[in-house]
Structure formats: C-alpha cells, structure tokens
Design a protein around this motif. Structure first.
Motif, short mmCIF file in Angstrom:
data_model
loop_
_atom_site.label_atom_id
_atom_site.label_comp_id
_atom_site.label_asym_id
_atom_site.label_seq_id
_atom_site.Cartn_x
_atom_site.Cartn_y
_atom_site.Cartn_z
N ALA A 19 1.00 -1.01 0.30
CA ALA A 19 0.11 0.12 0.39
C ALA A 19 1.21 1.05 0.05
O ALA A 19 -0.20 2.61 -0.31
N THR A 20 2.18 0.82 0.09
CA THR A 20 3.16 2.22 0.45
C THR A 20 2.96 3.00 -0.93
O THR A 20 3.38 2.68 -1.63
N PRO A 21 2.81 4.04 -1.63
CA PRO A 21 3.25 4.00 -2.75
C PRO A 21 4.07 4.24 -3.13
O PRO A 21 6.12 4.45 -2.49
N GLY A 22 4.81 3.33 -4.58
CA GLY A 22 6.27 3.19 -5.03
C GLY A 22 6.29 3.94 -6.44
O GLY A 22 5.25 4.09 -7.29
N ALA A 23 7.08 2.78 -7.12
CA ALA A 23 8.06 3.05 -8.29
C ALA A 23 6.49 2.61 -9.29
O ALA A 23 5.84 2.85 -10.20
N SER A 24 6.27 1.68 -8.71
CA SER A 24 5.04 0.17 -9.47
C SER A 24 3.71 1.08 -9.89
O SER A 24 3.82 1.14 -10.51
N LEU A 25 3.24 1.91 -8.69
CA LEU A 25 2.39 2.49 -8.53
C LEU A 25 2.22 3.99 -9.80
O LEU A 25 1.02 4.35 -10.37
N ALA A 26 3.10 4.76 -9.29
CA ALA A 26 3.85 5.63 -9.93
C ALA A 26 3.48 6.20 -11.45
O ALA A 26 3.47 6.37 -12.77
N LEU A 27 4.56 4.97 -12.01
CA LEU A 27 4.64 4.17 -13.31
C LEU A 27 3.08 3.89 -13.75
O LEU A 27 2.21 4.11 -15.11
N LEU A 28 2.26 3.13 -13.12
CA LEU A 28 0.49 3.14 -13.79
C LEU A 28 0.19 4.43 -14.00
O LEU A 28 -0.55 4.08 -14.43
N ILE A 29 -0.11 4.98 -12.76
CA ILE A 29 -0.89 5.90 -12.97
C ILE A 29 -0.12 7.12 -14.29
O ILE A 29 -0.84 8.09 -15.34
N ARG A 30 1.05 7.06 -14.26
CA ARG A 30 1.42 7.67 -15.13
C ARG A 30 0.63 7.27 -16.43
O ARG A 30 0.33 8.18 -18.23
N HIS A 31 1.05 6.37 -16.42
CA HIS A 31 0.31 5.43 -18.22
C HIS A 31 -0.75 5.25 -18.10
O HIS A 31 -1.05 5.45 -19.46
N VAL A 32 -1.54 5.15 -17.99
CA VAL A 32 -2.74 5.32 -17.38
C VAL A 32 -3.86 6.22 -18.21
O VAL A 32 -3.99 6.37 -18.98
N ILE A 33 -3.30 7.02 -17.80
CA ILE A 33 -3.55 8.85 -17.64
C ILE A 33 -2.60 8.95 -19.00
O ILE A 33 -3.76 9.99 -19.81
N ASP A 34 -2.22 8.85 -19.84
CA ASP A 34 -1.27 8.62 -21.10
C ASP A 34 -1.93 8.26 -21.94
O ASP A 34 -1.83 8.83 -23.39
N ILE A 198 12.22 9.84 -9.03
CA ILE A 198 13.33 10.61 -8.49
C ILE A 198 13.36 10.65 -7.33
O ILE A 198 14.45 10.33 -6.13
N THR A 199 12.18 11.15 -6.17
CA THR A 199 12.32 11.09 -4.99
C THR A 199 12.92 9.59 -4.57
O THR A 199 13.47 9.09 -3.54
N LEU A 200 11.85 8.29 -4.75
CA LEU A 200 12.60 7.41 -4.39
C LEU A 200 13.99 6.63 -5.34
O LEU A 200 14.55 5.87 -4.11
N GLY A 201 14.17 6.92 -5.96
CA GLY A 201 15.99 6.69 -6.73
C GLY A 201 17.01 7.35 -5.29
O GLY A 201 17.95 6.71 -5.20
N ILE A 202 16.28 8.44 -5.45
CA ILE A 202 17.24 9.06 -4.58
C ILE A 202 17.48 8.58 -2.81
O ILE A 202 18.21 8.69 -2.41
N ARG A 203 15.74 8.57 -2.25
CA ARG A 203 15.49 7.67 -0.82
C ARG A 203 16.76 6.77 -0.93
O ARG A 203 17.25 5.88 -0.29
N SER A 204 16.73 5.50 -1.99
CA SER A 204 16.99 4.08 -2.17
C SER A 204 19.08 4.48 -2.77
O SER A 204 19.29 3.42 -1.80
N ALA A 205 19.27 4.85 -2.40
CA ALA A 205 20.22 5.45 -2.63
C ALA A 205 21.35 6.26 -1.64
O ALA A 205 22.74 5.43 -1.20
#
Length: 207
Positions: A19-34, A198-205
């Motif tokens: 349930a924690t927002p992550g890359a998969s959810l971000a990609l899903l919303i981005r591509h469904v909207i697009d 980008i935030t997820l990437g920085i946090r992971s790094a």
C-alpha cells in the motif's frame, strides 16, 4: 504446501509495503493517464514478474549473497537508484508541451522504454523487494516442507495482492478519465510521477 494461515499472515504483514506508494504505482498512473487502461496490464505484469524473479533468487540463495555482501548490496542499490532517477528525468522531459521526436529529446535505450520493461526493472532493481523474500518470507515457511514450493506459493499470494491493488488504482484513474486526459492535467501528472521516481531513487541511494 504452505498453510493457509501462513499465507494470510504473510499478506497481512506485506500489505503495508504494497500500500505504500512506490515506483509501480507511479508508473501505472502515469501510463494509464497518458495512454489509457491498456497500459495497466504491462505495468502489473512487469511488477509481478519482478516478484517471481526475487522469489526465484531467494530460493537459489543468490539474493542472500547480495544481502550479506555490503559491496554487492550497495551496487544493487546504486543501480536501482540510478535507474529510477533516470526514468524520472526522462518522464519529466517527455511531459514537455508539444514535445516532438528530435535528436535532443531524451530517449531510453532501445527496449527499455516499454512499459513492461520499466515496471520489471523498477521492481528487480529494488533491494527492498528482495529483502521481503529474505527476511519476511522465512517467517511463514515450515522447515519440514518443500522450501521452494512454499516461497513460490507466498510469491503468488503477493503477486495477486499487488495485482488487485494496482487494478483498483487503474479503475480509479479510469473513472476520472475526463479530467485525467486533459493535456494540462496529463503534464502535471507526468511531472508528479517523475518527482516520485526521482525521490524514490534518491532515497534508495542514501538509505
């Protein structure tokens, strides 16, 4: 075969992570909207494939090797962080109004710009996803039964939970399709998605 109570306990334990927002959810919303609802399926399939890869590596013990080696673990984190940041920058740049193909428009390497590949790599290169199968899954397997079979059963339950979660978000996005398909909103959503990546990437790094 894993006990039903173990499956239920595992799903309860992993639900906050799903349930924690992550890359998969971000990609899903981005591509469904697009591009519409058809883009939800490759995001879900890529994410689920990544889960089975982590499960397979956990069975083989390869993930354990990465987790036990600080150098290997750091390398995986860095690769995943660079990928997410790069994908976020590419998403931001591609959301520019009236963007058209040109030698100066950012492009992903051939094959890496498919929706399925983006979701797959975002999951496979996430060391926290591997950690689920190395720290959480062992708590729900019986040592006297088939270890591999139990892990695959839990991975299947995990995959079904994520599929349901992403499908719900896809449905919610489609319900608001009239608003979501306005060019201004699509650009804003794309930029929001890129900021999340980008935030997820920085946090992971830096984690």
């Amino acid at each position: 075969m894993v006990h039903p109570y173990a499956v239920a306990g595992f799903l309860v334990a992993v639900l906050p992570l799903v349930a924690t927002p992550g890359a998969s959810l971000a990609l899903l919303i981005r591509h469904v909207i697009d591009s519409g609802r058809r883009q939800a399926l490759p995001v879900i399939l890529g994410t689920v494939t990544g889960l089975y890869i982590h499960a397979t590596l956990a069975i083989a013990g390869l993930s354990a090797l990465v987790m036990e080696s600080s150098l290997a673990f750091s390398a995986v984190k860095l690769i995943g962080a660079v990928y997410l940041i790069g994908l976020g920058i590419w998403t931001w740049r591609s959301a520019a109004p009236n963007a058209a193909p040109s030698p100066y428009r950012p492009r992903l390497p051939k094959g890496a710009d498919s929706v399925y590949a983006q979701a797959l790599l975002a999951n496979v290169l996430n060391p926290k996803a591997a950690a689920v199968y190395l720290t959480l899954v062992p708590q729900f397997v019986a040592p006297r039964q088939s270890f591999g079979g139990q892990i695959l059963a839990l991975a299947t339950a995990h995959a079904l939970l994520i599929t349901l979660w992403l499908a719900v978000w896809s449905f919610l996005a489609l319900r608001a399709s009239h608003t979501l398909h306005r060019p201004r909103f699509k650009r804003a959503a794309a930029k929001a998605t890129s900021a999340v990546l980008i935030t997820l990437g920085i946090r992971s790094a830096v984690a």
